[in-house]
Design a protein around this motif. Structure first.
Motif, mmCIF file in Angstrom:
data_model
loop_
_atom_site.group_PDB
_atom_site.id
_atom_site.type_symbol
_atom_site.label_atom_id
_atom_site.label_comp_id
_atom_site.label_asym_id
_atom_site.label_seq_id
_atom_site.Cartn_x
_atom_site.Cartn_y
_atom_site.Cartn_z
ATOM 1 N N ALA A 124 29.824 41.775 38.627
ATOM 2 C CA ALA A 124 30.069 41.709 40.218
ATOM 3 C C ALA A 124 30.062 42.678 40.614
ATOM 4 N N ASP A 125 29.276 43.118 41.826
ATOM 5 C CA ASP A 125 28.948 44.379 42.351
ATOM 6 C C ASP A 125 29.847 44.320 43.784
ATOM 7 N N VAL A 126 31.153 44.501 43.966
ATOM 8 C CA VAL A 126 31.644 44.326 45.201
ATOM 9 C C VAL A 126 32.417 45.765 45.307
ATOM 10 N N ASP A 127 32.325 46.314 46.293
ATOM 11 C CA ASP A 127 33.122 47.568 46.705
ATOM 12 C C ASP A 127 34.717 47.133 46.900
ATOM 13 N N GLY A 128 35.530 47.697 46.122
ATOM 14 C CA GLY A 128 36.896 47.387 46.249
ATOM 15 C C GLY A 128 37.423 46.557 45.004
ATOM 16 N N LEU A 129 36.558 46.236 44.148
ATOM 17 C CA LEU A 129 36.947 45.368 43.081
ATOM 18 C C LEU A 129 38.076 45.901 42.186
ATOM 19 N N LEU A 130 37.667 47.140 41.682
ATOM 20 C CA LEU A 130 38.527 47.840 40.828
ATOM 21 C C LEU A 130 40.025 48.260 41.528
ATOM 22 N N PRO A 131 39.791 48.972 42.793
ATOM 23 C CA PRO A 131 41.213 49.257 43.455
ATOM 24 C C PRO A 131 41.987 47.997 43.711
ATOM 25 N N ALA A 132 41.460 46.883 43.910
ATOM 26 C CA ALA A 132 42.200 45.532 44.534
ATOM 27 C C ALA A 132 42.720 45.259 43.091
ATOM 28 N N ALA A 133 42.166 45.453 41.979
ATOM 29 C CA ALA A 133 42.645 44.885 40.532
ATOM 30 C C ALA A 133 43.930 45.919 40.249
ATOM 31 N N VAL A 134 43.725 47.156 40.542
ATOM 32 C CA VAL A 134 44.679 48.022 40.029
ATOM 33 C C VAL A 134 45.988 47.634 40.963
ATOM 34 N N VAL A 135 45.631 47.423 42.435
ATOM 35 C CA VAL A 135 46.826 46.940 43.134
ATOM 36 C C VAL A 135 47.643 45.842 42.793
ATOM 37 N N ALA A 136 46.825 44.754 42.562
ATOM 38 C CA ALA A 136 47.446 43.602 42.025
ATOM 39 C C ALA A 136 48.179 43.716 40.875
ATOM 40 N N LEU A 137 47.567 44.526 39.954
ATOM 41 C CA LEU A 137 48.460 44.934 38.775
ATOM 42 C C LEU A 137 49.836 45.597 39.074
ATOM 43 N N GLY A 138 49.680 46.674 40.112
ATOM 44 C CA GLY A 138 51.080 47.275 40.649
ATOM 45 C C GLY A 138 51.996 46.149 41.461
ATOM 46 N N LEU A 139 51.432 45.118 42.031
ATOM 47 C CA LEU A 139 52.068 44.355 42.837
ATOM 48 C C LEU A 139 52.868 43.464 41.667
ATOM 49 N N SER A 140 52.230 43.270 40.684
ATOM 50 C CA SER A 140 52.872 42.264 39.594
ATOM 51 C C SER A 140 53.960 42.811 38.946
ATOM 52 N N LEU A 141 54.004 44.217 38.879
ATOM 53 C CA LEU A 141 55.145 45.365 38.322
ATOM 54 C C LEU A 141 56.012 45.104 39.287
ATOM 55 N N ALA A 142 55.627 45.420 40.494
ATOM 56 C CA ALA A 142 56.864 45.745 41.536
ATOM 57 C C ALA A 142 57.536 44.539 41.773
ATOM 58 N N THR A 143 56.808 43.128 41.712
ATOM 59 C CA THR A 143 57.548 42.091 42.168
ATOM 60 C C THR A 143 58.600 41.658 41.159
ATOM 61 N N VAL A 144 58.572 41.913 39.873
ATOM 62 C CA VAL A 144 59.325 41.783 38.815
ATOM 63 C C VAL A 144 60.632 42.459 39.063
ATOM 64 N N TRP A 145 60.561 43.413 39.864
ATOM 65 C CA TRP A 145 62.018 44.307 40.003
ATOM 66 C C TRP A 145 62.636 43.848 41.460
ATOM 67 N N TRP A 146 61.482 43.835 42.426
ATOM 68 C CA TRP A 146 61.786 43.728 43.868
ATOM 69 C C TRP A 146 61.356 42.315 44.343
ATOM 70 N N PRO A 147 62.043 41.647 44.938
ATOM 71 C CA PRO A 147 61.582 40.262 45.614
ATOM 72 C C PRO A 147 60.867 40.911 47.081
ATOM 73 N N LEU A 148 59.774 41.027 47.066
ATOM 74 C CA LEU A 148 59.164 41.520 48.391
ATOM 75 C C LEU A 148 58.687 40.201 49.126
ATOM 76 N N PRO A 149 58.781 40.248 50.494
ATOM 77 C CA PRO A 149 58.261 38.888 51.340
ATOM 78 C C PRO A 149 56.698 38.832 51.105
ATOM 79 N N PRO A 150 56.373 37.770 50.986
ATOM 80 C CA PRO A 150 54.836 37.445 50.761
ATOM 81 C C PRO A 150 53.892 38.007 51.599
ATOM 82 N N LEU A 151 54.327 38.318 52.863
ATOM 83 C CA LEU A 151 53.380 38.937 53.979
ATOM 84 C C LEU A 151 53.357 40.418 53.669
#
Length: 141
Positions: A23-50
């Motif tokens: 798939a050739d979409v600009d932002g695919l890799l940065p979005a994957a890295v951010v989603a992985l970071g959010l996965s780790l962050a939400t383990v420790w801190w309950p952030l609001p969905p928005l």
């Protein structure tokens, strides 16, 4: 329902999977890295969905803009003669399209404008300007 960190991890894996299948979409890799970071962050801190969605969009945009800025600063690189690339799409109506070169999808411009290059055909890579290859049909000197 699955816990939020697992959902972010699944999204990161899905985005990386899309990148692996081509798939050739600009932002695919940065979005994957951010989603992985959010996965780790939400383990420790309950952030609001928005806030989580805002972080995904905002940090992905920062990543894309940063990559574009970095790419624009890269010097032109000379290429070895007679390298070839396979046409993936485009080049039918205009002089730009996409090619697969060295295993990656690249934006390309046809130096011999007006000649359609069908998908699956091979072109010679003549040069590179930033993140766009300059190509022409073999024997089109």
């Amino acid at each position: 329902m699955a816990p939020v960190p697992i959902l972010w991890l699944l999204l990161a894996c899905g985005l990386l999977g899309l990148g692996l299948v081509g798939a050739d979409v600009d932002g695919l890799l940065p979005a994957a890295v951010v989603a992985l970071g959010l996965s780790l962050a939400t383990v420790w801190w309950p952030l609001p969905p928005l806030l989580q969605l805002g972080l995904l969009v905002g940090l992905t945009a920062v990543g894309v803009l940063g990559l574009r800025r970095w790419s624009g600063r890269q010097r032109h690189r000379s290429l070895a003669p007679a390298e070839t690339a396979e046409v993936i799409s485009g080049f039918a109506e205009g002089d730009t399209g996409r090619v697969r070169w060295q295993g990656q999808s690249w934006s390309a411009v046809n130096l011999k404008g007006g000649q359609p290059l069908p998908p699956g055909s091979w072109v010679t890579v003549m040069g590179r300007a930033g993140n766009q290859l300059q190509v022409m049909e073999p024997g089109g000197d």
